[in-house]
Design a protein around this motif. Structure first.
Motif, PDB file in Angstrom:
ATOM      1  N   LYS A  67       0.817  -1.226   0.000  1.00 39.26           N
ATOM      2  CA  LYS A  67       0.000   0.000   0.000  1.00 39.26           C
ATOM      3  C   LYS A  67       0.844   1.266   0.000  1.00 39.26           C
ATOM      4  O   LYS A  67       0.388   2.321  -0.413  1.00 39.26           O
ATOM      5  CB  LYS A  67      -0.901   0.006   1.249  1.00 39.26           C
ATOM      6  CG  LYS A  67      -2.061  -0.957   1.144  1.00 39.26           C
ATOM      7  CD  LYS A  67      -3.250  -0.279   0.474  1.00 39.26           C
ATOM      8  CE  LYS A  67      -4.288  -1.259  -0.015  1.00 39.26           C
ATOM      9  NZ  LYS A  67      -4.823  -2.091   1.046  1.00 39.26           N
ATOM     10  N   LYS A  68       2.068   1.179   0.526  1.00 36.41           N
ATOM     11  CA  LYS A  68       2.924   2.362   0.597  1.00 36.41           C
ATOM     12  C   LYS A  68       3.845   2.445  -0.610  1.00 36.41           C
ATOM     13  O   LYS A  68       4.561   3.418  -0.796  1.00 36.41           O
ATOM     14  CB  LYS A  68       3.794   2.306   1.856  1.00 36.41           C
ATOM     15  CG  LYS A  68       3.068   2.357   3.169  1.00 36.41           C
ATOM     16  CD  LYS A  68       2.456   3.702   3.464  1.00 36.41           C
ATOM     17  CE  LYS A  68       3.502   4.801   3.575  1.00 36.41           C
ATOM     18  NZ  LYS A  68       2.856   6.119   3.729  1.00 36.41           N
ATOM     19  N   SER A  69       3.879   1.405  -1.419  1.00 37.53           N
ATOM     20  CA  SER A  69       4.910   1.319  -2.451  1.00 37.53           C
ATOM     21  C   SER A  69       4.597   2.212  -3.632  1.00 37.53           C
ATOM     22  O   SER A  69       3.491   2.709  -3.794  1.00 37.53           O
ATOM     23  CB  SER A  69       5.035  -0.124  -2.933  1.00 37.53           C
ATOM     24  OG  SER A  69       3.929  -0.430  -3.766  1.00 37.53           O
ATOM     25  N   SER A  70       5.589   2.380  -4.473  1.00 43.15           N
ATOM     26  CA  SER A  70       5.419   3.229  -5.654  1.00 43.15           C
ATOM     27  C   SER A  70       4.367   2.662  -6.594  1.00 43.15           C
ATOM     28  O   SER A  70       3.743   3.397  -7.335  1.00 43.15           O
ATOM     29  CB  SER A  70       6.750   3.376  -6.375  1.00 43.15           C
ATOM     30  OG  SER A  70       7.297   2.102  -6.612  1.00 43.15           O
ATOM     31  N   ILE A  71       4.171   1.358  -6.570  1.00 39.11           N
ATOM     32  CA  ILE A  71       3.207   0.787  -7.520  1.00 39.11           C
ATOM     33  C   ILE A  71       1.880   0.434  -6.849  1.00 39.11           C
ATOM     34  O   ILE A  71       1.111  -0.378  -7.373  1.00 39.11           O
ATOM     35  CB  ILE A  71       3.779  -0.451  -8.252  1.00 39.11           C
ATOM     36  CG1 ILE A  71       4.179  -1.529  -7.247  1.00 39.11           C
ATOM     37  CG2 ILE A  71       4.948  -0.065  -9.130  1.00 39.11           C
ATOM     38  CD1 ILE A  71       4.258  -2.912  -7.890  1.00 39.11           C
ATOM     39  N   ALA A  72       1.603   1.069  -5.709  1.00 41.33           N
ATOM     40  CA  ALA A  72       0.363   0.771  -4.974  1.00 41.33           C
ATOM     41  C   ALA A  72      -0.859   0.830  -5.891  1.00 41.33           C
ATOM     42  O   ALA A  72      -1.726  -0.048  -5.856  1.00 41.33           O
ATOM     43  CB  ALA A  72       0.201   1.749  -3.810  1.00 41.33           C
ATOM     44  N   ASN A  73      -0.928   1.872  -6.720  1.00 37.45           N
ATOM     45  CA  ASN A  73      -2.116   2.022  -7.563  1.00 37.45           C
ATOM     46  C   ASN A  73      -2.192   0.947  -8.643  1.00 37.45           C
ATOM     47  O   ASN A  73      -3.274   0.525  -9.040  1.00 37.45           O
ATOM     48  CB  ASN A  73      -2.186   3.426  -8.170  1.00 37.45           C
ATOM     49  CG  ASN A  73      -0.933   3.822  -8.931  1.00 37.45           C
ATOM     50  OD1 ASN A  73       0.177   3.553  -8.492  1.00 37.45           O
ATOM     51  ND2 ASN A  73      -1.107   4.454 -10.070  1.00 37.45           N
ATOM     52  N   LEU A  74      -1.039   0.484  -9.119  1.00 39.13           N
ATOM     53  CA  LEU A  74      -1.059  -0.563 -10.151  1.00 39.13           C
ATOM     54  C   LEU A  74      -1.553  -1.879  -9.544  1.00 39.13           C
ATOM     55  O   LEU A  74      -2.336  -2.606 -10.154  1.00 39.13           O
ATOM     56  CB  LEU A  74       0.338  -0.764 -10.746  1.00 39.13           C
ATOM     57  CG  LEU A  74       1.094   0.485 -11.210  1.00 39.13           C
ATOM     58  CD1 LEU A  74       2.356   0.074 -11.959  1.00 39.13           C
ATOM     59  CD2 LEU A  74       0.210   1.339 -12.122  1.00 39.13           C
ATOM     60  N   TYR A  76      -3.486  -2.152  -7.037  1.00 41.37           N
ATOM     61  CA  TYR A  76      -4.927  -1.987  -6.799  1.00 41.37           C
ATOM     62  C   TYR A  76      -5.706  -2.281  -8.077  1.00 41.37           C
ATOM     63  O   TYR A  76      -6.709  -3.000  -8.057  1.00 41.37           O
ATOM     64  CB  TYR A  76      -5.214  -0.569  -6.321  1.00 41.37           C
ATOM     65  CG  TYR A  76      -6.690  -0.311  -6.079  1.00 41.37           C
ATOM     66  CD1 TYR A  76      -7.233  -0.465  -4.806  1.00 41.37           C
ATOM     67  CD2 TYR A  76      -7.530   0.065  -7.124  1.00 41.37           C
ATOM     68  CE1 TYR A  76      -8.579  -0.245  -4.586  1.00 41.37           C
ATOM     69  CE2 TYR A  76      -8.878   0.282  -6.914  1.00 41.37           C
ATOM     70  CZ  TYR A  76      -9.407   0.125  -5.649  1.00 41.37           C
ATOM     71  OH  TYR A  76     -10.732   0.333  -5.428  1.00 41.37           O
ATOM     72  N   GLU A  77      -5.225  -1.734  -9.178  1.00 44.31           N
ATOM     73  CA  GLU A  77      -5.940  -1.922 -10.448  1.00 44.31           C
ATOM     74  C   GLU A  77      -6.085  -3.393 -10.801  1.00 44.31           C
ATOM     75  O   GLU A  77      -7.051  -3.785 -11.430  1.00 44.31           O
ATOM     76  CB  GLU A  77      -5.184  -1.221 -11.588  1.00 44.31           C
ATOM     77  CG  GLU A  77      -5.422   0.267 -11.633  1.00 44.31           C
ATOM     78  CD  GLU A  77      -4.480   0.971 -12.600  1.00 44.31           C
ATOM     79  OE1 GLU A  77      -3.961   0.311 -13.519  1.00 44.31           O
ATOM     80  OE2 GLU A  77      -4.250   2.180 -12.407  1.00 44.31           O
ATOM     81  N   GLU A  93      10.198  -1.877  -6.374  1.00 42.74           N
ATOM     82  CA  GLU A  93      10.851  -0.860  -5.549  1.00 42.74           C
ATOM     83  C   GLU A  93      12.363  -0.959  -5.685  1.00 42.74           C
ATOM     84  O   GLU A  93      13.052   0.058  -5.766  1.00 42.74           O
ATOM     85  CB  GLU A  93      10.431  -1.066  -4.087  1.00 42.74           C
ATOM     86  CG  GLU A  93      10.534   0.158  -3.217  1.00 42.74           C
ATOM     87  CD  GLU A  93       9.581   1.269  -3.602  1.00 42.74           C
ATOM     88  OE1 GLU A  93       8.443   0.983  -3.995  1.00 42.74           O
ATOM     89  OE2 GLU A  93       9.986   2.443  -3.497  1.00 42.74           O
ATOM     90  N   ILE A 170       6.312   2.126 -17.899  1.00 36.72           N
ATOM     91  CA  ILE A 170       6.432   1.317 -16.687  1.00 36.72           C
ATOM     92  C   ILE A 170       7.141   0.024 -17.092  1.00 36.72           C
ATOM     93  O   ILE A 170       6.532  -0.914 -17.592  1.00 36.72           O
ATOM     94  CB  ILE A 170       5.042   1.022 -16.069  1.00 36.72           C
ATOM     95  CG1 ILE A 170       4.370   2.362 -15.719  1.00 36.72           C
ATOM     96  CG2 ILE A 170       5.166   0.133 -14.848  1.00 36.72           C
ATOM     97  CD1 ILE A 170       2.921   2.245 -15.318  1.00 36.72           C
TER      98      ILE A 170
ATOM     99  N   GLY B 110      -5.715   2.902  -2.278  1.00 33.02           N
ATOM    100  CA  GLY B 110      -4.653   2.682  -3.257  1.00 33.02           C
ATOM    101  C   GLY B 110      -5.058   3.044  -4.668  1.00 33.02           C
ATOM    102  O   GLY B 110      -4.238   3.141  -5.564  1.00 33.02           O
ATOM    103  N   ARG B 255       6.155  10.259  -5.398  1.00 30.46           N
ATOM    104  CA  ARG B 255       7.016  10.755  -4.317  1.00 30.46           C
ATOM    105  C   ARG B 255       8.238  11.498  -4.866  1.00 30.46           C
ATOM    106  O   ARG B 255       8.809  12.333  -4.174  1.00 30.46           O
ATOM    107  CB  ARG B 255       7.443   9.598  -3.427  1.00 30.46           C
ATOM    108  CG  ARG B 255       8.254   8.568  -4.158  1.00 30.46           C
ATOM    109  CD  ARG B 255       8.741   7.454  -3.255  1.00 30.46           C
ATOM    110  NE  ARG B 255       9.580   6.583  -4.039  1.00 30.46           N
ATOM    111  CZ  ARG B 255       9.399   5.276  -4.180  1.00 30.46           C
ATOM    112  NH1 ARG B 255       8.417   4.682  -3.552  1.00 30.46           N
ATOM    113  NH2 ARG B 255      10.199   4.567  -4.933  1.00 30.46           N
ATOM    114  N   PRO B 300       2.594   7.104  -1.984  1.00 35.37           N
ATOM    115  CA  PRO B 300       2.569   5.943  -2.885  1.00 35.37           C
ATOM    116  C   PRO B 300       2.082   6.287  -4.291  1.00 35.37           C
ATOM    117  O   PRO B 300       1.483   7.346  -4.497  1.00 35.37           O
ATOM    118  CB  PRO B 300       1.583   4.995  -2.188  1.00 35.37           C
ATOM    119  CG  PRO B 300       0.728   5.842  -1.322  1.00 35.37           C
ATOM    120  CD  PRO B 300       1.493   7.104  -1.008  1.00 35.37           C
ATOM    121  N   GLY B 301       2.326   5.396  -5.217  1.00 38.68           N
ATOM    122  CA  GLY B 301       1.741   5.518  -6.548  1.00 38.68           C
ATOM    123  C   GLY B 301       2.702   5.959  -7.638  1.00 38.68           C
ATOM    124  O   GLY B 301       3.756   6.522  -7.374  1.00 38.68           O
TER     125      GLY B 301
END
Lengths: 618, 371
Positions: A67-74, A76-77, A93, A170, B110, B255, B300-301
Motif C-alpha cells: 500500500k505504501k509502495s510506488s506501484i500501490a495504484n497498479l 490496486y488496479e 521498488e 512502466i 490505493g 514521491r 505511494p503511486g
C-alpha cells in the motif's frame, strides 16, 4: 535467522532513526548470533517490571507495504494484495534503487549467499536433496510442491506485462521479463523470484487490515525461538480504506453489517444533498434524523464517539443543558442565551487546553510519541512495536517467535530447523487413509461416522473441554505471542487467518488434525479415532445409538486402540527411506543435507519414542 | 397566491430548507437575516456564525487578540455573510452541510482514478473557466483592496460561468476563494484586511462546473515595493512548480516530485512545507494521489496516462514548519517568514504532461527578475 550482515544491520538502525522510528540503543546491541548470522542482544540486565519495555517503534507510515509502495495504484488496479503484492512491490521498488525512500533497508534484504548462490526453499532444491526428504513432514504436507509458487509467478509476470502494455514507461522488471526468452533463462528468473519471495516471507509481519503484510525494518533482526522474550505489537483493526486506527471519515460504499446505524445515517445525509432529489424522500430522511435527536440520545452519543469529525450534531453532547421539547428548541434566541453559549465555549476552550497540557505531560512521562515528516504527532496506535515481555540478562540474545512451527515449516519458510524442536508434530493422516482403504469392510462404518460428523463432534467436544482455548487472550497465551504476526496463531483453534467472519471457525480437514506431538503423545483427536476404530460391531452400534452423550467413550484407555495407533506409527516410520544413513549426513559439509538430516532424525526419534510409549500400554 | 422564497438554515453544517422563524438577534440588529432550524443549529454554529457580526464602534477588529501571531498579518473581522450561489448552478455534495460525502465514500485504499476521454474534456472545461476567474481576480490586486473584495470578485466571476466556487462551505470554509498573504502558507480566509504595497498574496481558485472540479493558484506581488526576499521566495516557488511539472510523465513515482521541489528550494535558501500536499481532482475536489512536495517522502503511486492531479508547492523563506490560526484554517509559517505557493492542475498524457491550468498571454502576474 537473519541473513543481514552486521554492517547492514547498523545501516538499518540508522534508517529507523532517520525515518521517524525509535531503536532502543541504550538496551540493545547487534552481534553475531550463536545460531549463525546476527541477532539482537541485551546491553544490560533488563527486567520489564510494570509494563513491557519498548525496544523498537516504527510508525506504520514508515514500514514497507504494498500500500505504501510506488506501484500501490497498479496493484490496486489488478486486485493484487497480501503476500504476493508485497513481493511484487519489493521487486519494483528495488528497481528504483537509491530513489526509493526504503533503499538503505531494502538492500539489506539479501537472497543470495556468500557464494552468490540463490537462497532457495526446499521446493527448488536438487532432485537428490529432495529425495532425502522422503517421508518427512515437509514432503507429506506438500512443501516440496512447486505449483503454488508457479502460479504466483505467472500472476506476477502477467501483471508486469499488462502494466507495461498500458504504459511502456512502466518497465518490466528483469525478474518478470519472460517474453520470448529461452526456458533456461525463464527458469533462472523464476528461481530469483522464488528466492526473493522466500526472503520476504521469512521477514514479513502481519500489520493490520489496511497494510496486510509488510516489511518492518529492525523488527526482522530478532531471531526465532519458541520461548520468546519479545512480542510484535500492532493494532490490527484499522480502517481498511485509509489505515487509520482512530476515527476517520471513510464510509464504505456498500452498506456493510458493521456499524449499520452510522452508515445509514451518513448515507442518508448524502441523499439529502443530491440534487433533483425526490421531495418525499427528503422529508422522510429529515424526519428520521429528528427522531434520532429526540428519542435516542444514546445512539447519538455513540455516533459522535465514532464519527469524530464534523457530524451534523457533533457537539450536541457537549452542550450541557437538556433541550428536549420542541418548544424549547424554538424559543427565540436572546442575549442571555448567547452569553450562555459564549460561557460554554470558554469553558470548553479551557478544558481543551487543560487536556492538551495533561497529554503533553503524560507523553513526556510514559508514552513515546513519534513525530511525522511535518512535525505532527504520531501516536502509538499508528505504530508497530517490538516490546520486551520477559527478563533478559546482560549479553543474552533477545528472541522473538515466528510462531509455534514444526521444523518442516521452519525449513520451508525460514530456512532453518531447531534440532530438538518442541513444536514438532508428526502427522498420521495418510496412514489413517491407508488403514481405511486396506480394511474397507472392518472400518467402513467407523470412518463413515467419523468423516460425516464424528470428527467435528469430537473436535467440538475437546474444544469445549479446553474451555474455548481461543477466546482471544487465552489463545495468545497459548502461543506465547500476541502479535498479529504472520501465522502467529495457525492452530486450528484460532480459525487461522482471521478472514472469516467473527465466530465462524474454519475447520481443517481431519487428516491434518491427526498428529503426535514432540513427546510422542497422540493428540486427543488421534486417540479418539484409534479408539473408534477399536470398537467391535456390538460396541460400535451401542456407541452410535448413544453418540451425543457417549463421546466420552472415545477418550478412555484401551489397549486395542493403542495397537491401532502402533500400526499407524509403524507405517509412518516406513515412509522414510531406510537406506539413507541420516546420522552420517549430520556431518555433511553440504548445508542443506545437514538440515535435512537434523529434521528427519528428530522426526524419527519422536515416532520411535511414541512406539516405545505404546509398547508399555499394549 | 404568493410564494415565499425558500429559506435555508444559516448553520453551515446544516443548510437544510427550513420553515423556522428562529433568527439570530445580533444579525437582525445589523440588518441581516440569519434563520436557524432550531436552537441546536444555532448553538452548534455560534462560534463560526458570530464571525459576521460587527463589533460596536469599530469598523473591523482582530477576533483572536490573545493569539500569538507568528507574523504581522492579523485576521480582520467581521467576515461578510455567506455569498449566494443561484439555484440553477450544480452544487457539490458538501454545499449544504460541509461534508464531502462522496470523498468519504470513495475508496482511498490505493486507487488513483484514471479519467476517460469524456471526463478529461469536462475537467479541461472546468480548468479553463477557473483560469479565467483567477486572471480576473489577479487583475484586481492592488494596494488597498481587501481580500474580501477579491472574494466577491471571484465569487461573481465563478457564478457568471455557471460554476460553484469549490471552497465555499467545503468542511464549512466560509468563503469562495483562499487568499494567503505574506506569512500565510495557504487556506487564508478572505477578510477585511486591505492589501499593502509590498505584500505578496496567493489566490487559490477552485470551481465546480458540470460535475467536475478545477483547482489552481498563483502568488502575486502587491504594488511596487518588492523586497529581495519576497522576490526570492515567490520566484523560487514558481520555479519549483515548473521543474516539478517538467519531471511528470507516465512511469514517474509521485514521491519523486518532492525530491525535485526540495532540491530547488534548498538551492535558493528556502524550505518546503510538509503538512499540505497536492491531490487528485476531477469528480471529487480532493482524491488520490497525494503529492507531497518535500524530499524523501513516501507518497505511494506511479503516474499513468489519464490521471489528473495538482502539484502545489508551498515554499517558505524560513523554516518549513507551519501552525494554524484559531480559525482552524489559516496556515502560517511557524517563524513568521514569507511563504509563496503556485499550483497547476495537470493531466498525464501518453507522452508526458499537459498543464490544464496554463497561463495565457493576458494572464496577470508572472515572473519577475531576481534582484
Amino acid at each position: 535467522m537473519s541473513n543481514t550482515s552486521l554492517e547492514d544491520a547498523k545501516k538499518v538502525i540508522h534508517w529507523i532513526q532517520t525515518n521517524q522510528g525509535f531503536w532502543n540503543s541504550d538496551l540493545l546491541e547487534i552481534k553475531e548470533s550463536k545460531l549463525g548470522g546476527i541477532g539482537v542482544f541485551a546491553k544490560k540486565d533488563i527486567e520489564p517490571t510494570l509494563k513491557p519495555e519498548l525496544l523498537l517503534r516504527l510508525p506504520k507510515d514508515s514500514i514497507f507495504s504494498a500500500k505504501k509502495s510506488s506501484i500501490a495504484n497498479l496493484l490496486y488496479e489488478e486486485n493484487l494484495d497480501g503476500a504476493l503484492a508485497l513481493i511484487i512491490a519489493f521487486i519494483y521498488e528495488n528497481h528504483f534503487g537509491e530513489n526509493s525512500p526504503w533503499f538503505e533497508y531494502l538492500k539489506t534484504i539479501i537472497y543470495k549467499d556468500q557464494d552468490n548462490e540463490l537462497i532457495l526453499p526446499p521446493s527448488l532444491w536438487t532432485k537428490s536433496q529432495k529425495s532425502l526428504l522422503k517421508g518427512s513432514e515437509l514432503e507429506i504436507l506438500g512443501s516440496l510442491d512447486d505449483e503454488e509458487n508457479k502460479s504466483a509467478y505467472e500472476t506476477a509476470c502477467t501483471f508486469a506485462l499488462n502494466q507495461n502494455e498500458i504504459s511502456s514507461s512502466i518497465p518490466i522488471p528483469w525478474e518478470f521479463d519472460i517474453q520470448d526468452k529461452e526456458d533456461q533463462e525463464i527458469f533462472e528468473k523464476y528461481k530469483n523470484f522464488i528466492a526473493i519471495s522466500h526472503a520476504i516471507a521469512s521477514r514479513d509481519f502481519e500489520i493490520d487490515s489496511f497494510h496486510q503484510v509488510a516489511m518492518v525494518p529492525g523488527a526482522d533482526l530478532f531471531n526465532h525461538t519458541n520461548k520468546p522474550h519479545v512480542r510484535f505489537e500492532s493494532v490490527f483493526d484499522v480502517c481498511e480504506m485509509c489505515g487509520s486506527a482512530g476515527p476517520c471519515d471513510c464510509i464504505e460504499s456498500e452498506g456493510e453489517e458493521d456499524d449499520e446505524d452510522m452508515d445509514d445515517e451518513e448515507m442518508s445525509e448524502e441523499d439529502d444533498n443530491e440534487e433533483g432529489e425526490d421531495e418525499e424522500d427528503n422529508d422522510n430522511e429529515e424526519e428520521g434524523e429528528g427522531n434520532i435527536q429526540e428519542q435516542d440520545p444514546e445512539e447519538l452519543s455513540e455516533h459522535s464517539d465514532h464519527e469524530h469529525s464534523d457530524h451534523d450534531h457533533d457537539d450536541e453532547e457537549s452542550d450541557s443543558e437538556p433541550e428536549d421539547s420542541d418548544v424549547e428548541e424554538n424559543r427565540p434566541i436572546d442575549e442571555q442565551m448567547i452569553s450562555k453559549i459564549e460561557a460554554a465555549l470558554e469553558l470548553e476552550k479551557q478544558e481543551e487546553l487543560k487536556q492538551k497540557k495533561e497529554q503533553e505531560h503524560d507523553s513526556e512521562n510514559k508514552e513515546m510519541i513519534m513525530e511525522n515528516d511535518a512535525g505532527g504527532k504520531i501516536f502509538p496506535d499508528e505504530c508497530c512495536d517490538i516490546v520486551l515481555m520477559k527478563k533478559v540478562s546482560k549479553g543474552e540474545e533477545i528472541f522473538n517467535t515466528y510462531g509455534d512451527f514444526n521444523n518442516s515449516i521452519l525449513l520451508s519458510k525460514y530456512g532453518f530447523v531447531i534440532p530438538d524442536n518442541s513444536d514438532e508434530s508428526i502427522n498420521l493422516g495418510l496412514e489413517c487413509l491407508k488403514l481405511k482403504k486396506t480394511n474397507k469392510k472392518l472400518y467402513s462404518k467407523q470412518f463413515e461416522w467419523w468423516e460425516s460428523k464424528g470428527y467435528e463432534l469430537m473436535r467440538e467436544f475437546f474444544n469445549l473441554k479446553k474451555n474455548n482455548c481461543c477466546d482471544d487472550e487465552d489463545c495468545d497465551d497459548d502461543h506465547g505471542n500476541d502479535d498479529h504476526k504472520d501465522d502467529g496463531c495457525k492452530d486450528a483453534c484460532c480459525g487461522g487467518e482471521g478472514e472469516l467472519p467473527e465466530g465462524v471457525e474454519e475447520i481443517p480437514n481431519w487428516t491434518l488434525e491427526v498428529n503426535i506431538d514432540s513427546t510422542g503423545e497422540p493428540n486427543q483427536l488421534t486417540y479418539a479415532l484409534c479408539k473408534l476404530l477399536s470398537l467391535n460391531k456390538l460396541e460400535l452400534n451401542k456407541f452410535l445409538k448413544n453418540q451425543e452423550k457417549g463421546l466420552q467413550v472415545l477418550t478412555t484407555n484401551n489397549s486395542k486402540a493403542f495397537k491401532i495407533l502402533k500400526e499407524l506409527l509403524t507405517w509412518r516410520l516406513n515412509q522414510y527411506d531406510s537406506e539413507i544413513k541420516y546420522e552420517k549426513l549430520l556431518k555433511s559439509k553440504n548445508y542443506r543435507e545437514k538440515l535435512i538430516a537434523q529434521l528427519i532424525i528428530h522426526e524419527q526419534n519422536i515416532i520411535k519414542k511414541s512406539l516405545q510409549n505404546i509398547s508399555k500400554k499394549v | 397566491m404568493t410564494t415565499s422564497p425558500v429559506i435555508y438554515c444559516a448553520a453551515p453544517d446544516c443548510g437544510k430548507e427550513t420553515t423556522s422563524s428562529l433568527k439570530c438577534p445580533v444579525c437582525l440588529k445589523q440588518g441581516l437575516t440569519s434563520v436557524f432550524c432550531d436552537q441546536s443549529c444555532f448553538k452548534r454554529n455560534w462560534a463560526l456564525h458570530k464571525s459576521i457580526h460587527n463589533k460596536p464602534g469599530v469598523e473591523r477588529y482582530d477576533p483572536f487578540p490573545e493569539f500569538n501571531y507568528t507574523g504581522k498579518v492579523r485576521a480582520q473581522y467581521p467576515l461578510t455573510p455567506k455569498r449566494i450561489v443561484p439555484d440553477h448552478i450544480a452544487k457539490p455534495d458538501y454545499s449544504a452541510n460541509g461534508q464531502p460525502i462522496s470523498e468519504h465514500v470513495s475508496d482511498r485504499s490505493g486507487k488513483i482514478p484514471i479519467n476517460s476521454e469524456d471526463e478529461i474534456k469536462q475537467i479541461k472545461k472546468a480548468a479553463t473557466l477557473a483560469r479565467e476567474v483567477l486572471d480576473i481576480a489577479a487583475a484586481s490586486i492592488k494596494p488597498g483592496i481587501t481580500t474580501d473584495e477579491l472574494d466577491e470578485i471571484v465569487h461573481n466571476a465563478t457564478i457568471e460561468r455557471d460554476s460553484y466556487p469549490s471552497p465555499l462551505n467545503y468542511y464549512n470554509f466560509s468563503k469562495s476563494v483562499c487568499t494567503s498573504v505574506n506569512e500565510v502558507i495557504c487556506h487564508g480566509i478572505p477578510d477585511k484586511r486591505p492589501l499593502e504595497d509590498g505584500d505578496i498574496v496567493n489566490l487559490d481558485i477552485s470551481l465546480y462546473h458540470n460535475g467536475y472540479h478545477a483547482d489552481m493558484n498563483e502568488t502575486y506581488y502587491v504594488g511596487e515595493k518588492l523586497s529581495k526576499q519576497a522576490i526570492n521566495v515567490v520566484e523560487t516557488a514558481r520555479e519549483c512548480l515548473d521543474l516539478a511539472i517538467k519531471h511528470c510523465k507516465p512511469g514517474v513515482t509521485f514521491r519523486s516530485v518532492g525530491d525535485i521541489i526540495e532540491k530547488h528550494a534548498k538551492q535558493n535558501n528556502c524550505s518546503v512545507v510538509r503538512t499540505y500536499v497536492g491531490h487528485g481532482i476531477g469528480k471529487l475536489f480532493h482524491c488520490a494521489p497525494q503529492v507531497a512536495h518535500y524530499a524523501r517522502n513516501k507518497s505511494p503511486g506511479i503516474m499513468k496516462p489519464g490521471m489528473v492531479f495538482t502539484i502545489e508547492p508551498m515554499i517558505n523563506a524560513g523554516s518549513y514548519k507551519d501552525i494554524s490560526w484559531p480559525d482552524d484554517w489559516t496556515a502560517v509559517t511557524a517563524d513568521g517568514s514569507l511563504s509563496a505557493q503556485f499550483e497547476h492542475e495537470l493531466l498525464i498524457t501518453e507522452t508526458g504532461v499537459e498543464v490544464l491550468s496554463a497561463r495565457n498571454e493576458k494572464s496577470a502576474g508572472g515572473a519577475v527578475k531576481r534582484i
